[in-house]
Motif scaffolding. Structure first.
Motif, mmCIF file in Angstrom:
data_model
loop_
_atom_site.group_PDB
_atom_site.id
_atom_site.type_symbol
_atom_site.label_atom_id
_atom_site.label_comp_id
_atom_site.label_asym_id
_atom_site.label_seq_id
_atom_site.Cartn_x
_atom_site.Cartn_y
_atom_site.Cartn_z
ATOM 1 N N VAL A 20 -3.171 -2.702 -2.116
ATOM 2 C CA VAL A 20 -2.215 -3.332 -1.200
ATOM 3 C C VAL A 20 -2.477 -4.828 -1.064
ATOM 4 C CG1 VAL A 20 -1.825 -1.229 0.125
ATOM 5 C CG2 VAL A 20 -3.673 -2.769 0.795
ATOM 6 N N ALA A 23 0.466 -7.273 -1.116
ATOM 7 C CA ALA A 23 1.330 -7.205 0.066
ATOM 8 C C ALA A 23 0.742 -7.953 1.249
ATOM 9 C CB ALA A 23 1.596 -5.740 0.441
ATOM 10 N N ALA A 250 -5.290 -4.115 5.344
ATOM 11 C CA ALA A 250 -5.089 -3.152 4.266
ATOM 12 C C ALA A 250 -4.841 -1.750 4.820
ATOM 13 C CB ALA A 250 -6.295 -3.153 3.333
ATOM 14 N N ALA A 253 -1.322 -1.714 6.205
ATOM 15 C CA ALA A 253 -0.308 -1.731 5.148
ATOM 16 C C ALA A 253 -0.239 -0.395 4.417
ATOM 17 C CB ALA A 253 -0.607 -2.860 4.163
ATOM 18 N N LEU A 254 -1.389 0.206 4.152
ATOM 19 C CA LEU A 254 -1.406 1.492 3.462
ATOM 20 C C LEU A 254 -0.752 2.571 4.319
ATOM 21 C CD1 LEU A 254 -2.290 3.257 1.106
ATOM 22 C CD2 LEU A 254 -4.509 3.526 2.223
ATOM 23 N N GLU A 257 2.913 2.248 4.218
ATOM 24 C CA GLU A 257 3.519 2.571 2.924
ATOM 25 C C GLU A 257 3.654 4.070 2.705
ATOM 26 O OE1 GLU A 257 2.604 1.656 -1.782
ATOM 27 O OE2 GLU A 257 2.130 0.153 -0.263
ATOM 28 N N GLU A 265 8.208 3.078 -3.479
ATOM 29 C CA GLU A 265 7.064 2.180 -3.596
ATOM 30 C C GLU A 265 5.968 2.838 -4.433
ATOM 31 O OE1 GLU A 265 5.716 0.405 -0.033
ATOM 32 O OE2 GLU A 265 7.715 0.039 0.772
ATOM 33 N N ASN A 267 2.967 3.817 -4.102
ATOM 34 C CA ASN A 267 2.143 4.900 -3.569
ATOM 35 C C ASN A 267 2.954 6.048 -2.988
ATOM 36 O OD1 ASN A 267 -0.689 4.066 -3.970
ATOM 37 N ND2 ASN A 267 -0.107 2.314 -2.716
#
Length: 303
Positions: A20, A23, A250, A253-254, A257, A265, A267
């Motif tokens: 990530v 991003a 991170a 963001a993960l 997602e 996306e 993932n």
């Protein structure tokens, strides 16, 4: 979905594709620049010295890490449940196709039923992603079936209805005994449950307010952190702040997602590949051997 061989420990440190980092890179650079400014000014804002210590940041950081971990676990639970539901779709469509081919007298009507199952799988993918299923439905459904689907809002459910009508017709024609119809209806019910489960995940995101609270706390924590560290670690403040910010940014963001697993996306779940896999196994049950090759990842991404 990211599909790639696991690199060794050193290359793992430098991996960019699949992480990530792209991003969150802008946020990290802003945090680094702000930490550098605070370090150069020795924690002063104009003439006011911001006297903070690392103690409150230790307490807040621990709490924040727990909340981020909870949100990450919640997002992954949604992702994994979605994958389990699609596994059930594979199992039940395969079982229904096998039963239709072995229990129903005559293979010609069964081919129509198997094609309806393939159409259901593609229609489910398109509904979850909000895309147009017309091209796939034109391939697997008759003109009459496509006409019935015109204007239907929930096309996978309508296709299941048509598959159920096919079973009813086989029973009326004496081609399928009533107890066998009931056995096949069990798998039909499982497909309906999987459809409803996917719709529940797609239609019920994690509460927005919860995401806002974590987002604001993470950014305020990372922007105030330099003031609490500059007096104790001096010139190392920007490096340490950036590292801590990377961890928090991170994780956030993960979580963001993977909480919507049906998207496109890197993932997210590879619904295109999964649909093509189900289609291939059902066509193979029909006796077809000229099947397309299994989808392969492009730049380590399987869509």
């Amino acid at each position: 979905m990211i599909v790639r061989p696991r690199p060794n420990w050193f290359r793992m440190l430098l991996v960019v594709r699949g992480s990530v980092l792209p991003a969150i890179l802008p946020q990290l650079l802003i945090t680094l620049a702000f930490a550098l400014l605070v370090t150069l000014l020795h924690g002063r804002v104009f003439v006011w010295k911001v006297s903070l210590t690392f103690v409150p940041f230790s307490l807040i950081g621990l709490t924040l890490a727990i909340f981020l971990g909870f949100r990450n676990n919640t997002s992954y639970a949604r992702y994994w449940e979605a994958r389990v539901l699609w596994g059930e779709v594979l199992n039940d469509t395969r079982s229904l196709a096998r039963q239709a081919l072995t229990l129903v007298d005559g293979p010609a009507p069964s081919r129509i039923f198997v094609h309806q199952l393939i159409a259901f799988v593609h229609a489910l993918r398109h509904q979850l992603r909000g895309t147009d299923p017309a091209a796939d439905l034109d391939t697997w459904l008759s003109d009459e079936a496509r006409q019935r689907l015109q204007g239907a809002r929930y096309k996978p459910s309508a296709i299941l209805l048509m598959a159920g009508e096919w079973l009813r017709e086989r029973r009326r024609q004496g081609e399928l005994a009533a107890p066998l119809v009931q056995a096949m209806e069990v798998h039909m019910g499982h497909l309906s449950d999987a459809l409803g489960g996917c719709e529940r995940i797609a239609g019920t995101p994690i509460p927005f307010t919860y995401a806002v609270i974590i987002h604001r706390t993470v950014y305020l924590y990372c922007l105030l952190l330099p003031f609490g560290l500059v007096d104790s670690i001096g010139s190392m403040t920007p490096l340490i702040v950036t590292f801590i910010a990377y961890t928090f940014f991170a994780l956030e963001a993960l979580s963001s997602e993977i909480e919507e697993p049906f998207g496109t996306e890197p993932n997210d779940l590879p619904l295109d590949a999964m649909c093509e896999g189900i289609q291939a196994t059902l066509l193979e049950l029909l006796g077809e051997r000229d099947l397309p090759a299994a989808p392969k990842p492009v730049n380590y991404v399987l869509s």
